[in-house]
Write a protein that holds these residues in place. Structure first.
Motif, short mmCIF file in Angstrom:
data_model
loop_
_atom_site.label_atom_id
_atom_site.label_comp_id
_atom_site.label_asym_id
_atom_site.label_seq_id
_atom_site.Cartn_x
_atom_site.Cartn_y
_atom_site.Cartn_z
N GLU A 156 70.21 -75.05 99.54
CA GLU A 156 69.97 -73.75 100.20
C GLU A 156 70.99 -73.48 101.31
N GLN A 157 72.04 -74.32 101.38
CA GLN A 157 73.10 -74.16 102.39
C GLN A 157 72.61 -74.41 103.81
N GLU A 158 71.50 -75.14 103.95
CA GLU A 158 71.02 -75.52 105.29
C GLU A 158 71.69 -76.83 105.69
N GLN A 159 71.81 -77.04 107.00
CA GLN A 159 72.52 -78.25 107.45
C GLN A 159 71.87 -78.83 108.71
N ALA A 160 71.86 -80.15 108.77
CA ALA A 160 71.39 -80.85 109.98
C ALA A 160 72.53 -81.73 110.48
N GLU A 161 72.66 -81.82 111.82
CA GLU A 161 73.69 -82.69 112.41
C GLU A 161 73.08 -83.45 113.58
N GLU A 162 73.29 -84.74 113.60
CA GLU A 162 72.78 -85.61 114.66
C GLU A 162 73.94 -86.43 115.22
N ARG A 163 74.09 -86.42 116.55
CA ARG A 163 75.13 -87.23 117.19
C ARG A 163 74.47 -88.39 117.94
N LEU A 164 75.10 -89.54 117.86
CA LEU A 164 74.49 -90.76 118.39
C LEU A 164 75.56 -91.63 119.03
N GLU A 165 75.30 -92.09 120.25
CA GLU A 165 76.22 -93.05 120.89
C GLU A 165 75.97 -94.44 120.32
N VAL A 166 77.06 -95.12 119.94
CA VAL A 166 76.94 -96.47 119.38
C VAL A 166 78.09 -97.33 119.92
N GLU A 167 78.00 -98.63 119.67
CA GLU A 167 79.13 -99.52 119.97
C GLU A 167 79.97 -99.61 118.70
N TYR A 168 81.15 -99.00 118.73
CA TYR A 168 82.05 -99.05 117.58
C TYR A 168 83.47 -98.82 118.08
N SER A 169 84.39 -99.70 117.71
CA SER A 169 85.76 -99.56 118.22
C SER A 169 86.79 -99.46 117.11
N GLY A 170 86.32 -99.32 115.85
CA GLY A 170 87.27 -99.23 114.73
C GLY A 170 87.80 -97.82 114.55
N GLU A 171 88.54 -97.62 113.44
CA GLU A 171 89.10 -96.30 113.17
C GLU A 171 88.03 -95.39 112.57
N SER A 172 88.28 -94.10 112.60
CA SER A 172 87.31 -93.13 112.09
C SER A 172 87.23 -93.21 110.57
N PHE A 173 85.99 -93.11 110.04
CA PHE A 173 85.84 -92.97 108.59
C PHE A 173 84.44 -92.49 108.26
N GLU A 174 84.26 -92.02 107.01
CA GLU A 174 82.97 -91.46 106.58
C GLU A 174 82.40 -92.23 105.41
N ILE A 175 81.07 -92.29 105.35
CA ILE A 175 80.39 -92.95 104.24
C ILE A 175 79.05 -92.25 104.03
N GLY A 176 78.58 -92.19 102.79
CA GLY A 176 77.31 -91.54 102.48
C GLY A 176 76.24 -92.55 102.11
N PHE A 177 74.98 -92.26 102.45
CA PHE A 177 73.86 -93.14 102.12
C PHE A 177 72.67 -92.33 101.62
N ASN A 178 71.83 -92.97 100.83
CA ASN A 178 70.50 -92.43 100.57
C ASN A 178 69.68 -92.72 101.83
N VAL A 179 69.25 -91.68 102.51
CA VAL A 179 68.63 -91.85 103.82
C VAL A 179 67.28 -92.60 103.71
N THR A 180 66.61 -92.49 102.57
CA THR A 180 65.34 -93.21 102.38
C THR A 180 65.57 -94.72 102.44
N TYR A 181 66.65 -95.17 101.78
CA TYR A 181 66.95 -96.62 101.79
C TYR A 181 67.26 -97.09 103.20
N LEU A 182 68.01 -96.27 103.93
CA LEU A 182 68.37 -96.63 105.31
C LEU A 182 67.12 -96.69 106.19
N LEU A 183 66.21 -95.73 106.02
CA LEU A 183 64.99 -95.70 106.82
C LEU A 183 64.07 -96.88 106.51
N ASP A 184 64.00 -97.25 105.23
CA ASP A 184 63.18 -98.43 104.87
C ASP A 184 63.64 -99.66 105.63
#
Length: 366
Positions: free
Chosen positions: A298-326
């Motif tokens: 439906e062309q709807e979008q959600a965006e969440e920003r989160l502070e974390v400890e990470y010092s590597g280079e920028s990159f993107e990866i996709g996940f099934n959010v249900t698996y991550l939440l489990d």
């Protein structure tokens, strides 16, 4: 057969064995519970031919005998009786009469000789451990079991014993959960068995969180857990469990440490606008920040920003959010550690303060 017992002493053991009784079955006797009485003890058994549950209760002045009665009806009767009341059982021919105070129930029964018993079997390994430790092991991994997968050996949980370590592993092909606990016994032989999904569910229901010592017995085709007056036996799944060690990603050099609860809440919110079928969420990493995005047809979008400890280079990866939440729900610690290598490789997720469990989540192409 004749005996008297208080309602409260009967209710819990009856609830325990009723868990194994199948509601829908082809054999009428499988909806019954077997009651075997000696002069000093009653033994109740429920089974669905896969799982068998036995409870034992001490009695006084009973008349020995054995009989089977409908499990659900008996449980409903006992549950509905007032607390503290004495319940008397009398069996004759094909009827069982249950009396309590001013109530009287006549139940039909089937011959005890027709009740199926799980075959006698030899235990190859016996482990003594705290029931809370076994329950914890299973709770950390059970959600990754497959459900009605054609690869039937995935519809259960692997129990692996080796020397002084007991591991549980579960996978459905998209994610894997592994947990381990050290045993007080050592020099145990290496053995792997697969406990079916129903057996795992029943054990999780039955085991407590305390340090009471239980006995875990592993055989060729069965597993048995003895805890107090309760004996749980389950058949094992045939088949060879995949070599989980080959699935564990090696050489991940991108480490992200995040607040578990904040990451979990962000995933919950992002998932609201994810595609209902694929449940995909994109994770964009940049130094000290993670951006989670989800969108739907439906062309709807959600965006969440989160502070974390990470010092590597920028990159993107996709996940099934249900698996991550489990995984985030299974981890107890305050911080979670993600070990990534590239957008096409699986990610390892761990409790940052506890190395007793490890989770592998496959990436998604979004």
């Amino acid at each position: 057969m004749k005996f008297t017992i208080t309602r409260d002493a009967l209710l819990k053991p009856l609830q325990v064995v009723s868990g194994a009784v199948e509601r829908r079955n082809t054999l009428p006797i499988l909806s019954n519970v077997l009651i075997q009485v000696t002069e000093s003890q009653m033994r109740m058994t429920g089974t669905d031919l896969e799982v068998e549950l036995v409870s034992q209760i001490d009695l006084e002045g009973a008349t020995p005998g054995e009989v089977t009665v409908p499990a659900k009806k008996l449980l409903d009767i006992v549950r509905s009786l007032p607390e503290g009341v004495d319940v008397s059982f009398t069996a004759s021919d094909d009827k069982v009469v249950v009396r309590a105070s001013r109530s009287r129930f006549t139940l039909s029964s089937l011959p005890a000789s027709d009740f199926p018993n799980i075959d006698e079997w030899e235990s190859e390994i016996q482990i003594q451990m705290a029931q809370g430790d076994l329950k914890d092991l299973m709770e950390k991994t059970h959600f990754s079991m497959a459900n009605q997968d054609v690869r039937y050996y995935l519809n259960g949980m692997l129990f692996e014993v080796n020397d002084d370590v007991l591991r549980t592993v579960a996978t459905d092909g998209h994610r894997l959960a592994l947990s381990a606990v050290s045993l007080e016994q050592s020099a145990l032989p290496h053995k792997q068995v697969i406990v079916p999904r129903k057996g795992v569910s029943e054990l999780l229901r039955l085991l407590g969180d305390d340090d009471a010592i239980i006995s875990l017995s592993l055989g060729q085709n069965h597993v048995r857990v003895t805890a107090g007056n309760m004996i749980f036996t389950s058949k094992l799944l045939d088949g060879r469990f995949p070599d989980y060690r080959r699935v564990l990603p090696q050489g991940g050099d991108r480490i992200v440490v995040a607040d578990r609860d904040l990451l979990r809440q962000s995933c919950v919110r992002a998932s609201i606008l994810s595609n209902e079928k694929f449940r995909g969420v994109r994770m964009a990493l940049s130094p000290n920040e993670v951006i989670l995005t989800a969108n739907n047809p439906e062309q709807e979008q959600a965006e969440e920003r989160l502070e974390v400890e990470y010092s590597g280079e920028s990159f993107e990866i996709g996940f099934n959010v249900t698996y991550l939440l489990d995984v985030l729900n299974a981890i107890q610690g305050e911080q979670v550690k993600l070990t990534l290598s590239d957008p096409n490789s699986s990610t390892i997720v761990e409790d940052n303060s506890d190395d007793g469990a490890l989770y592998v989540v496959m990436p998604m192409r979004l």
